[in-house]
Write a protein that holds these residues in place. Sequence first.
Motif, PDB file in Angstrom:
ATOM      1  N   ARG A 146       0.864  -1.248   0.141  1.00 49.66           N
ATOM      2  CA  ARG A 146       0.048   0.114  -0.027  1.00 49.66           C
ATOM      3  C   ARG A 146       0.842   1.310  -0.026  1.00 49.66           C
ATOM      4  O   ARG A 146       0.553   2.178  -0.832  1.00 49.66           O
ATOM      5  CB  ARG A 146      -1.061  -0.081   1.126  1.00 49.66           C
ATOM      6  N   TYR A 147       1.830   1.298   0.804  1.00 46.71           N
ATOM      7  CA  TYR A 147       3.001   2.342   0.940  1.00 46.71           C
ATOM      8  C   TYR A 147       3.287   2.711  -0.725  1.00 46.71           C
ATOM      9  O   TYR A 147       3.365   3.839  -1.219  1.00 46.71           O
ATOM     10  CB  TYR A 147       3.853   2.413   1.579  1.00 46.71           C
ATOM     11  N   LEU A 148       3.905   1.604  -1.318  1.00 46.60           N
ATOM     12  CA  LEU A 148       4.469   1.889  -2.676  1.00 46.60           C
ATOM     13  C   LEU A 148       3.083   2.182  -3.633  1.00 46.60           C
ATOM     14  O   LEU A 148       3.567   2.903  -4.439  1.00 46.60           O
ATOM     15  CB  LEU A 148       4.975   0.317  -2.998  1.00 46.60           C
ATOM     16  N   ASP A 149       2.248   1.503  -3.546  1.00 48.72           N
ATOM     17  CA  ASP A 149       1.117   1.785  -4.548  1.00 48.72           C
ATOM     18  C   ASP A 149       0.661   3.358  -4.239  1.00 48.72           C
ATOM     19  O   ASP A 149       0.318   3.948  -5.295  1.00 48.72           O
ATOM     20  CB  ASP A 149      -0.159   1.080  -4.509  1.00 48.72           C
ATOM     21  N   TRP A 150       0.372   3.707  -3.043  1.00 46.60           N
ATOM     22  CA  TRP A 150      -0.439   5.123  -2.631  1.00 46.60           C
ATOM     23  C   TRP A 150       0.670   6.183  -2.770  1.00 46.60           C
ATOM     24  O   TRP A 150       0.470   7.337  -3.048  1.00 46.60           O
ATOM     25  CB  TRP A 150      -0.884   4.882  -1.527  1.00 46.60           C
ATOM     26  N   TYR A 151       1.734   5.970  -2.195  1.00 42.79           N
ATOM     27  CA  TYR A 151       2.778   7.126  -1.937  1.00 42.79           C
ATOM     28  C   TYR A 151       4.122   6.922  -2.523  1.00 42.79           C
ATOM     29  O   TYR A 151       4.925   7.805  -2.415  1.00 42.79           O
ATOM     30  CB  TYR A 151       2.928   7.084  -0.386  1.00 42.79           C
ATOM     31  N   ARG A 152       4.226   5.991  -3.226  1.00 39.86           N
ATOM     32  CA  ARG A 152       5.604   5.788  -4.096  1.00 39.86           C
ATOM     33  C   ARG A 152       7.017   5.978  -3.266  1.00 39.86           C
ATOM     34  O   ARG A 152       7.629   6.865  -3.596  1.00 39.86           O
ATOM     35  CB  ARG A 152       5.679   6.710  -5.185  1.00 39.86           C
ATOM     36  N   VAL A 153       6.678   5.213  -2.077  1.00 38.97           N
ATOM     37  CA  VAL A 153       7.978   5.343  -1.061  1.00 38.97           C
ATOM     38  C   VAL A 153       9.399   4.746  -1.892  1.00 38.97           C
ATOM     39  O   VAL A 153       9.273   4.098  -2.541  1.00 38.97           O
ATOM     40  CB  VAL A 153       7.740   4.668   0.419  1.00 38.97           C
ATOM     41  N   GLY A 154      10.284   5.276  -1.199  1.00 40.60           N
ATOM     42  CA  GLY A 154      11.663   4.766  -1.559  1.00 40.60           C
ATOM     43  C   GLY A 154      12.296   3.714  -0.629  1.00 40.60           C
ATOM     44  O   GLY A 154      13.470   3.590  -0.706  1.00 40.60           O
ATOM     45  N   GLY A 155      11.384   3.217   0.230  1.00 37.74           N
ATOM     46  CA  GLY A 155      11.923   2.130   1.043  1.00 37.74           C
ATOM     47  C   GLY A 155      11.207   2.236   2.376  1.00 37.74           C
ATOM     48  O   GLY A 155      10.108   2.726   2.248  1.00 37.74           O
ATOM     49  N   PHE A 156      11.556   1.509   3.457  1.00 35.89           N
ATOM     50  CA  PHE A 156      10.934   1.171   4.674  1.00 35.89           C
ATOM     51  C   PHE A 156      11.516   1.407   6.093  1.00 35.89           C
ATOM     52  O   PHE A 156      12.786   0.810   5.958  1.00 35.89           O
ATOM     53  CB  PHE A 156      10.169  -0.052   4.619  1.00 35.89           C
ATOM     54  N   TYR A 157      10.749   1.970   7.001  1.00 35.26           N
ATOM     55  CA  TYR A 157      11.379   2.090   8.446  1.00 35.26           C
ATOM     56  C   TYR A 157      10.806   1.131   9.164  1.00 35.26           C
ATOM     57  O   TYR A 157       9.565   1.022   9.291  1.00 35.26           O
ATOM     58  CB  TYR A 157      11.115   3.455   8.799  1.00 35.26           C
ATOM     59  N   LEU A 158      11.333   0.111   9.589  1.00 31.80           N
ATOM     60  CA  LEU A 158      10.758  -0.670  10.328  1.00 31.80           C
ATOM     61  C   LEU A 158      10.853  -0.428  11.884  1.00 31.80           C
ATOM     62  O   LEU A 158      11.770  -0.892  12.568  1.00 31.80           O
ATOM     63  CB  LEU A 158      11.391  -2.336  10.198  1.00 31.80           C
ATOM     64  N   ALA A 159       9.730   0.034  12.383  1.00 33.11           N
ATOM     65  CA  ALA A 159       9.615   0.498  13.832  1.00 33.11           C
ATOM     66  C   ALA A 159       9.720  -0.707  14.709  1.00 33.11           C
ATOM     67  O   ALA A 159       9.151  -1.538  14.558  1.00 33.11           O
ATOM     68  CB  ALA A 159       8.486   1.426  13.967  1.00 33.11           C
ATOM     69  N   ASP A 160      10.382  -0.372  15.994  1.00 32.09           N
ATOM     70  CA  ASP A 160      10.358  -1.452  16.816  1.00 32.09           C
ATOM     71  C   ASP A 160      10.751  -2.845  16.447  1.00 32.09           C
ATOM     72  O   ASP A 160      10.210  -3.898  16.555  1.00 32.09           O
ATOM     73  CB  ASP A 160       8.876  -1.661  17.606  1.00 32.09           C
ATOM     74  N   THR A 161      12.057  -2.752  15.886  1.00 32.44           N
ATOM     75  CA  THR A 161      12.682  -3.779  15.431  1.00 32.44           C
ATOM     76  C   THR A 161      13.229  -4.710  16.554  1.00 32.44           C
ATOM     77  O   THR A 161      13.908  -3.955  17.257  1.00 32.44           O
ATOM     78  CB  THR A 161      13.733  -3.509  14.305  1.00 32.44           C
ATOM     79  N   PRO A 162      12.974  -6.031  16.870  1.00 34.50           N
ATOM     80  CA  PRO A 162      13.645  -6.654  17.718  1.00 34.50           C
ATOM     81  C   PRO A 162      15.201  -6.528  17.609  1.00 34.50           C
ATOM     82  O   PRO A 162      15.752  -6.369  16.504  1.00 34.50           O
ATOM     83  CB  PRO A 162      13.290  -8.017  17.607  1.00 34.50           C
TER      84      PRO A 162
END
Length: 249
Positions: free
Chosen positions: A101-117
């Motif tokens: 959804r992020y890619l389709d709607w906002y064309r993001v350039g990557g991802f921030y994985l919050a609260d990663t173990p």
Amino acid sequence: MPHLTTAATTAAATGAGRLGLGVPGYAHPLLAPVEWAELTRPGTPLHWTVLNVTDGPGGRPDPHCTEAAGKLRGAGGTVLGNLALRDGTRSFGELVSDAHRYLDWYRVGGFYLADTPADRTELAAVRRVADTLRGLGDGLRIVLGHGTHPYEGYAEAADQLVTFSGAWADYRWSQVAEWTADHPPERFCHLVHGVPRTHLEEAVRIARWQGAGTIWFTDRGNGGGCDPWASMPAYWDEIVSRIGPGVSE
């Protein structure tokens, strides 16, 4: 002065690359229009900013977020979609669905994985998620938001690790893990809230000594349940000029 290992100090002193800013998540563009606009200012040393619509991409495209992300991309910035791992409790399918959804709607350039173990036992699961996300498009950037020094193996699972996220009172006495000296500064990010203007220079110096290539310092605190990352620091112009293009390391 924070405790620093000899190896980390040497690496930071000889490392190339300039400090840049990583914005962990401004408020919605309707609530923080000035903040989003400032990120497009020419010369802003921005490495990335996180877009978090409603604890993720939301249930439908948000036109205000689409506009803000588009303007930032147009200015050469990188927008990362916020994916909440919740210390490993989110399912693989949920995360990948949010990423699409992020890619389709906002064309993001990557991802921030919050609260990663950060534990070694979770590394395989996090690596699976990161590898899958990277395969969704060309050149997608993956940042793992541990907030602390994780098991060293995580360094091979992403482009960058957030190895500190917290208050200035803790940061100024923090210790850097020795294994970080084996990696360049662009692999690490520090996010610090409650940094007084009078200690901004000291905070920047700690980040450089500890080998962080991306930072976010703000004088905002988290008292009363406030989100310290929702707005820009009062010394925004000063920090931009201090670490911006042409500033000698």
